[in-house]
Design an enzyme around this catalytic site. Structure first.
Site, PDB file in Angstrom:
ATOM      1  N   LYS A  52       0.817  -1.068  -0.087  1.00 37.22           N
ATOM      2  CA  LYS A  52      -0.013  -0.188   0.077  1.00 37.22           C
ATOM      3  C   LYS A  52       0.959   1.160   0.006  1.00 37.22           C
ATOM      4  CE  LYS A  52      -2.744   0.773   3.723  1.00 37.22           C
ATOM      5  NZ  LYS A  52      -2.634   2.019   4.336  1.00 37.22           N
ATOM      6  N   ASP A  64       1.980  -0.373  12.005  1.00 37.62           N
ATOM      7  CA  ASP A  64       0.878  -1.086  11.497  1.00 37.62           C
ATOM      8  C   ASP A  64       0.668  -2.561  12.018  1.00 37.62           C
ATOM      9  OD1 ASP A  64       0.342   1.360  10.281  1.00 37.62           O
ATOM     10  OD2 ASP A  64       1.228   0.699   8.420  1.00 37.62           O
TER      11      ASP A  64
HETATM   12  C1  S3P Z   1       2.403   5.013   6.300  1.00 35.02           C
HETATM   13  C2  S3P Z   1       3.003   5.398   7.366  1.00 35.02           C
HETATM   14  C3  S3P Z   1       2.577   5.243   8.914  1.00 35.02           C
HETATM   15  C4  S3P Z   1       1.652   4.081   8.721  1.00 35.02           C
HETATM   16  C5  S3P Z   1       0.437   3.928   7.447  1.00 35.02           C
HETATM   17  C6  S3P Z   1       1.177   4.065   6.120  1.00 35.02           C
HETATM   18  C7  S3P Z   1       3.015   5.583   4.903  1.00 35.02           C
HETATM   19  O1  S3P Z   1       1.886   6.349   9.165  1.00 35.02           O
HETATM   20  O2  S3P Z   1       1.081   3.694   9.822  1.00 35.02           O
HETATM   21  O3  S3P Z   1      -0.483   2.839   7.515  1.00 35.02           O
HETATM   22  O4  S3P Z   1       2.716   4.683   4.054  1.00 35.02           O
HETATM   23  O5  S3P Z   1       3.775   6.271   5.022  1.00 35.02           O
HETATM   24  P1  S3P Z   1       2.437   7.585  10.062  1.00 35.02           P
HETATM   25  O6  S3P Z   1       3.231   8.281   9.155  1.00 35.02           O
HETATM   26  O7  S3P Z   1       1.189   8.211  10.461  1.00 35.02           O
HETATM   27  O8  S3P Z   1       3.156   6.745  11.062  1.00 35.02           O
END
Ligand code: S3P
Length: 431
Positions: A21, A317
């Site tokens: 993702k 996550d």
């Molecule tokens: C992500 C960063 C994380 C993660 C999210 C995806 C990303 O969030 O929890 O599912 O793709 O940069 P945060 O930057 O808020 O920690």
């Protein structure tokens, strides 16, 4: 929709996971800002990544989707057009935060909103650096979405990240492409570096010095043909499910093993789980390989290493499903310094405590973490997912080892990161 999960005797077989993702979001955004066409293979089926594609379409980008292949006609660094309507990031914090960095560099006004969950998530963390760079950004009360962004030429900044967040780091680096001089960020806690890797792959120049990551402005990005590895955070549910059910043996094929994400594998190995990586290679700067997990009887008699400090960002996550695991290993699990979990798609500390208790587990909820007692026999229960995909999938795994039926409410939310999750789980479980 309610999904009913019943106890499983064993997990067996192999599985390919949806495309990562985090990587899919970044490739789509950079492809849109490139010169020429990009072809992205194994693009995430996740609803979140399709929110990114939807916003890009509203900004004038031509995108074709055929199965998991996405073709994007790049419009150049400043080529996005005024959307003419409110952009909708759906449930996706990554879409809202990364896209805002890009919109801050475009000389038009745009607004971005999201679903009920996203409209409760803090945006002050991106508003501060974007304002320092000279963008005019407004938001609703308490620094919540929707955001209104009047972009234009930005000023380069040197910014120490006050929160460990790859999304905030990425927002600043992306905005840095539109600044009048190099922009640098410093992170005290390392977070996933997909943005840095992807930027370099599309042709931007980055410098790393004493922890600072600096991006040169005005890069000429070039359309690319890229293939996205499977999502390790989605793999986590199957790794934990296999660790919990006797005689399991599962092969997860072609999973992303980015150095800042693979801590999950080291963590599970440290806890005594039989996890191995096969056929590891690197493509487009991202490590990938097959991950095999075999059930090991002694594993459940151990304890999980406490999750705190840098481990929180490295496992951010995965903490929901690791909390389920914690309730099953004898020594339990303590998660602390993890207040960030309260600002995810739901307040995950509260959702975990409440649903684990509903299944009969003993959990202490602290302001910044959880103390989960180990070796507990779970019983099937009604799970209030709060529309949070990772809560839905974590408790589906709990249902495999619970006594009786577990009913996962609003289970369709799993599609935010993993459409087809429940079918995949059914395919691998043996009664
Ligand atoms: C992500 C960063 C994380 C993660 C999210 C995806 C990303 O969030 O929890 O599912 O793709 O940069 P945060 O930057 O808020 O920690």
């Amino acid at each position: 929709m309610i999904e009913v999960v019943r106890p499983a005797a064993r997990l067996y077989g192999s599985l390919s996971l949806p495309g990562d993702k985090s990587i899919s979001h970044r490739y789509a955004l950079l492809a849109a800002l490139s010169e020429g066409v990009s072809e992205l293979q194994h693009f995430a089926s996740s609803a979140d990544c399709h929110s990114t594609l939807g916003c890009l379409r509203d900004l004038g980008v031509r995108i074709e989707v055929e199965g998991d292949r996405v073709t994007i006609q790049g419009r150049g660094l400043r080529g996005l057009g005024p959307p003419g309507k409110m952009l909708d990031a759906g449930n996706s914090g990554t879409t809202m935060r990364l896209l805002s960095g890009i919109l801050a560099g475009h000389a038009f006004e745009s607004s971005v909103t999201g679903d009920e969950s996203l409209r409760r998530r803090p945006m002050g963390r991106i508003l501060e650096p974007l304002k320092l760079m000279g963008a005019r950004v407004e938001c609703g009360d308490r620094e919540l979405p929707p955001l209104k962004i009047q972009g234009g030429r930005l000023t380069g900044i040197r910014y120490r990240l006050p929160v460990a967040s790859a999304q905030v780091k990425s927002c600043v680096l992306l905005a840095g492409m539109y600044a009048d001089r190099p922009t640098a960020v410093l992170e005290t806690v390392p977070t996933r570096d997909h943005t840095e890797i992807a930027l370099e792959h599309f042709g931007a120049s980055l410098r790393h010095e004493a922890g600072w990551i600096e991006v040169e402005p005005e890069p000429r990005l070039e359309g690319r043909r890229l293939e996205i590895p499977g999502d390790l955070s989605s793999a986590a549910f199957f790794l934990v499910a296999a660790a919990l059910t006797p005689d399991s043996d599962v092969l997860l094929k072609d999973v992303g093993l980015n150095r800042r994400r693979r801590e999950l594998l080291d963590y599970l190995q440290r806890a005594g789980m039989a996890v191995s990586v096969e056929n590891e290679c690197e493509r487009f700067g991202e490590a990938r390989g097959n991950v095999r997990i075999q059930w090991r009887p002694a594993f459940l008699a151990g304890a999980l290493p406490p999750i705190r400090g840098n481990l929180v960002a490295a496992l951010i996550d995965e903490i929901p499903v690791l909390s389920v695991l914690g309730s099953q290993v004898t020594g339990g699990l303590e998660v602390s310094e993890a207040r960030e979990l309260r600002f995810k798609e739901s307040d995950r500390l509260s959702a975990l405590a409440r649903n684990l208790r509903a299944m009969g587990a003993e959990v202490e909820e602290m302001p910044d973490g959880l103390r989960i007692r180990g070796g507990q026999r779970l019983r099937g229960a009604d799970i209030d997912t709060r529309g949070d995909h990772r809560i839905a999938m974590a408790f589906a795994v709990a249902g495999l080892v619970a006594h009786g039926e577990t009913r996962i409410h609003a289970a369709e939310c799993a599609g935010v990161s993993f459409p087809g999750f429940f079918d995949a789980l059914r395919r691998l479980t043996r009664d």
